[in-house]
Enzyme design. Structure first.
Site, PDB file in Angstrom:
ATOM      1  N   ASP A  58    -114.062 -25.673  29.780  1.00  0.00           N
ATOM      2  CA  ASP A  58    -115.068 -25.495  28.727  1.00  0.00           C
ATOM      3  C   ASP A  58    -115.139 -26.692  27.782  1.00  0.00           C
ATOM      4  O   ASP A  58    -114.290 -27.574  27.820  1.00  0.00           O
ATOM      5  CB  ASP A  58    -114.797 -24.198  27.950  1.00  0.00           C
ATOM      6  CG  ASP A  58    -113.319 -24.018  27.575  1.00  0.00           C
ATOM      7  OD1 ASP A  58    -112.558 -24.995  27.641  1.00  0.00           O
ATOM      8  OD2 ASP A  58    -112.940 -22.892  27.215  1.00  0.00           O
TER       9      ASP A  58
ATOM     10  N   ASN B 221    -108.738 -12.132  21.861  1.00  0.00           N
ATOM     11  CA  ASN B 221    -109.605 -11.013  22.266  1.00  0.00           C
ATOM     12  C   ASN B 221    -109.713 -10.921  23.788  1.00  0.00           C
ATOM     13  O   ASN B 221    -110.654 -10.351  24.318  1.00  0.00           O
ATOM     14  CB  ASN B 221    -110.992 -11.156  21.633  1.00  0.00           C
ATOM     15  CG  ASN B 221    -111.699 -12.445  22.073  1.00  0.00           C
ATOM     16  OD1 ASN B 221    -111.163 -13.199  22.888  1.00  0.00           O
ATOM     17  ND2 ASN B 221    -112.887 -12.679  21.550  1.00  0.00           N
TER      18      ASN B 221
ATOM     19  N   HIS C 290    -110.332 -13.313  25.881  1.00  0.00           N
ATOM     20  CA  HIS C 290    -111.283 -14.203  26.566  1.00  0.00           C
ATOM     21  C   HIS C 290    -110.537 -15.181  27.463  1.00  0.00           C
ATOM     22  O   HIS C 290    -109.357 -15.477  27.247  1.00  0.00           O
ATOM     23  CB  HIS C 290    -112.225 -14.905  25.579  1.00  0.00           C
ATOM     24  CG  HIS C 290    -111.649 -16.015  24.764  1.00  0.00           C
ATOM     25  ND1 HIS C 290    -111.821 -16.117  23.409  1.00  0.00           N
ATOM     26  CD2 HIS C 290    -110.907 -17.111  25.106  1.00  0.00           C
ATOM     27  CE1 HIS C 290    -111.234 -17.218  22.965  1.00  0.00           C
ATOM     28  NE2 HIS C 290    -110.663 -17.826  23.965  1.00  0.00           N
TER      29      HIS C 290
ATOM     30  N   GLU D  11    -116.427 -14.629  26.497  1.00  0.00           N
ATOM     31  CA  GLU D  11    -116.120 -13.684  25.431  1.00  0.00           C
ATOM     32  C   GLU D  11    -116.365 -12.250  25.899  1.00  0.00           C
ATOM     33  O   GLU D  11    -117.108 -12.028  26.871  1.00  0.00           O
ATOM     34  CB  GLU D  11    -117.018 -13.983  24.224  1.00  0.00           C
ATOM     35  CG  GLU D  11    -116.808 -15.361  23.605  1.00  0.00           C
ATOM     36  CD  GLU D  11    -115.603 -15.407  22.664  1.00  0.00           C
ATOM     37  OE1 GLU D  11    -114.611 -14.686  22.893  1.00  0.00           O
ATOM     38  OE2 GLU D  11    -115.662 -16.180  21.690  1.00  0.00           O
TER      39      GLU D  11
END
Ligand code: GLP
Length: 245
Positions: free
Chosen positions: A67, A136, A138, A143
């Site tokens: 990313d 979270n 991810h 996400e």
């Protein structure tokens, strides 16, 4: 899924680095899928050390990073280009032409995403994908969402990710709101996936990802379905998941 338990962050980094270096020794022109964040740093330090001693040779190795922040170029110290150069590429004998990272400065998202997916296909896919785990759950910047997105895409970062990553920036307002990330199909098509997770602050995410249902609301949970997935985790990260023993 295979679990490799580590005592602490240092131990986890060494164990995961052993897996990556074995891959490169067995197949020198491997395609390594690489990750940023603090979790892989111990792995990169170990690989740098082994490369310096001549124990592992990256001269033929190809890499694709997961990313990049939208709007940050290689010269920006918070870009993932800059992170990878600083923490790994500048210290190993990799050919810069074999290094690939999404281009955060490309304004045309469709064009950049098509380019990156075609590039991964052109390399013949990823041999081993290294992952960290977001608070979270991810992976890359995939996400929690209503569905899994298959290919590279431009994503709006969640508030929890912006808050977690603000420690690298002057303040939270400086954190880009969007990123390009490889998609879930790109990730699960890797021949082997290795995730490194350490610390008690990740224990809930580990539990949600690997002890609960497979759901796009917990992106890493899809790895439960991968044929060759290795979780390298320390005792703190595993503290809420006794069922993984
Ligand atoms: C970022 C990266 C992820 C990484 C996550 C966790 O959001 N895009 O690839 O896994 O941070 O980072 P850390 O390892 O610093 O907790």
């Amino acid at each position: 899924m295979r679990l490799i338990r580590a005592k602490d962050t240092h131990d986890a980094g060494r164990k995961a680095a052993n897996i990556i270096s074995a891959q490169v020794i067995l197949k020198p022109d491997s395609v390594l899928g690489l990750a940023t964040g603090s979790s892989p740093l111990g792995i990169y330090q170990q690989l740098i050390r082994w490369c310096g001693r001549g124990d592992v040779d990256f001269s033929q190795t190809r890499t694709v990073n997961l990313d990049e922040y939208v709007g940050l170029g290689p010269e920006n110290e918070n870009s993932y280009h800059s992170f990878m150069h600083r923490n790994l590429f500048s210290q190993i004998n990799i050919d810069p032409a074999n290094v690939h990272i999404p281009n955060g400065l490309e304004p045309d998202a469709d064009k950049e995403c098509r380019r990156y997916d075609a590039l991964i296909r052109g390399l013949g896919g990823v041999d081993i994908q290294l992952l960290g785990l977001g608070n979270n759950a991810h992976i890359g910047f995939n996400e929690p969402a209503d569905c899994f997105v298959k290919g590279t895409h431009r994503v709006d970062l969640s508030q929890s990710t912006i808050d977690a990553n603000s420690r690298f920036f002057a303040d939270a307002s400086q954190v880009p709101r969007q990123a390009y990330t490889m998609g879930m199909l790109d990730i699960v098509q890797a021949e082997r996936v290795v995730m490194i997770v350490t610390g008690a602050h990740k224990a809930q995410a580990v539990h949600d990802a690997f002890c609960g249902p497979v759901t796009p609301m917990v992106p890493a949970s899809i790895l439960q379905l991968h044929r060759n997935f290795i979780l390298v985790a320390d005792e703190d990260a595993l503290s809420l998941s006794p069922e993984l023993a």
